[in-house]
Design an enzyme around this catalytic site. Structure first.
Site, PDB file in Angstrom:
ATOM      1  N   SER A 146      -9.157  -0.397  -6.760  1.00 11.44           N
ATOM      2  CA  SER A 146      -8.705  -0.701  -5.407  1.00 11.44           C
ATOM      3  C   SER A 146      -9.925  -1.044  -4.583  1.00 11.44           C
ATOM      4  CB  SER A 146      -7.990   0.515  -4.807  1.00 11.44           C
ATOM      5  OG  SER A 146      -7.822   0.368  -3.409  1.00 11.44           O
ATOM      6  N   TYR A 159      -8.151   9.706  -2.671  1.00 11.31           N
ATOM      7  CA  TYR A 159      -7.918   8.397  -3.278  1.00 11.31           C
ATOM      8  C   TYR A 159      -9.232   7.623  -3.407  1.00 11.31           C
ATOM      9  CZ  TYR A 159      -5.620   3.893  -4.125  1.00 11.31           C
ATOM     10  OH  TYR A 159      -5.201   2.693  -4.674  1.00 11.31           O
TER      11      TYR A 159
END
Length: 241
Positions: A146, A159
């Site tokens: 990501s 995350y």
């Protein structure tokens, strides 16, 4: 890599980027072993994609279940050419309020899951490398990280940590496995139109589609044997008014 008649394992295959990738790989002629936790979702996908898709119920946070699933796929196909580590999740929360379980499930899924799958897949790919020689790719590992693996975001500390870890893991194994003829690539998508975090926020009109990320996965896989695309950063175009 020519994808026709290859064998590919895709994690998180029941929705989003994983599902889009499984579809494109199957359309390109690969046999896809789709790993996910939802039996019902996988069976539905299997009915849609037909014989080129094999549903495999597996939780990537379970190292032994991962080993059985990937060994089973390689044995069934007689080969293992592609691993797409896509399974992942995100949970928002201030660092001083984030539950320990929310931290752990993101690290276990996004980072440890990629390690478990890679650890199980690499021995099969190394054996193929010994058989195929220097002019063929022995195998391919694609890690879907990501943009959060390159930058930090408030309320996304766990995350961010998992995706930064995946970036380091990818870079390390890329250098480790390249002499064995195994390619490793890491993708860093920005906003994608998926149910990230399971929240009900308003959709981002500028978000990329899962299909556009899947198309990039195929582009990376189909690069010439002599070319290794080790990292790709993808950002959405800003909509015009």
């Amino acid at each position: 890599m020519h994808l026709h008649d290859t064998a590919a394992v895709v994690t998180g295959a029941s929705r989003g980027i994983g599902l889009a990738t499984a579809r494109l790989l199957a359309d390109a002629g690969a046999h896809v072993y789709g790993l996910a936790r939802s039996t019902d979702d996988l069976e539905q996908i299997s009915q849609t994609l037909g014989d080129r898709f094999s549903p495999v119920v597996c939780d990537v946070t379970d190292a032994e279940a991962v080993r059985r699933a990937i060994d089973g796929a390689a044995e069934d196909a007689g080969r293992l050419d592609v691993l797409v580590n896509n399974a992942g999740l995100g949970r928002f929360g201030d660092v001083d309020a984030l539950a320990v379980d929310d931290w752990q499930v993101q690290i276990d899924t996004n980072l440890s899951g990629a390690f478990y799958c890679t650890r199980a897949a690499v021995p099969h790919m190394k054996r193929q490398g010994e058989e195929r020689g220097r002019d063929e790719t022995a195998g391919f590992v694609v890690n879907v990280a990501s943009i959060a693996g390159l930058i930090g975001n408030p309320q996304l500390s766990a995350y961010n940590a998992s995706k930064h870890g995946l970036r380091g893991f990818s870079d390390a194994i890329m250098k480790e496995l390249r002499p064995h003829g195994i390619k490793v690539s890491c993708l860093y998508p920005g906003s994608v139109d998926t149910a990230f975090g399971g929240d009900d926020k308003d959709p981002n009109p500028d978000a990329m589609s899962p299909e556009s990320i899947a198309a990039t996965v195929l582009h990376v896989l189909q690069a010439p044997h002599s070319t290794l695309i080790s990292e790709v950063v993808l950002r959405p175009m800003v909509g015009r008014k």
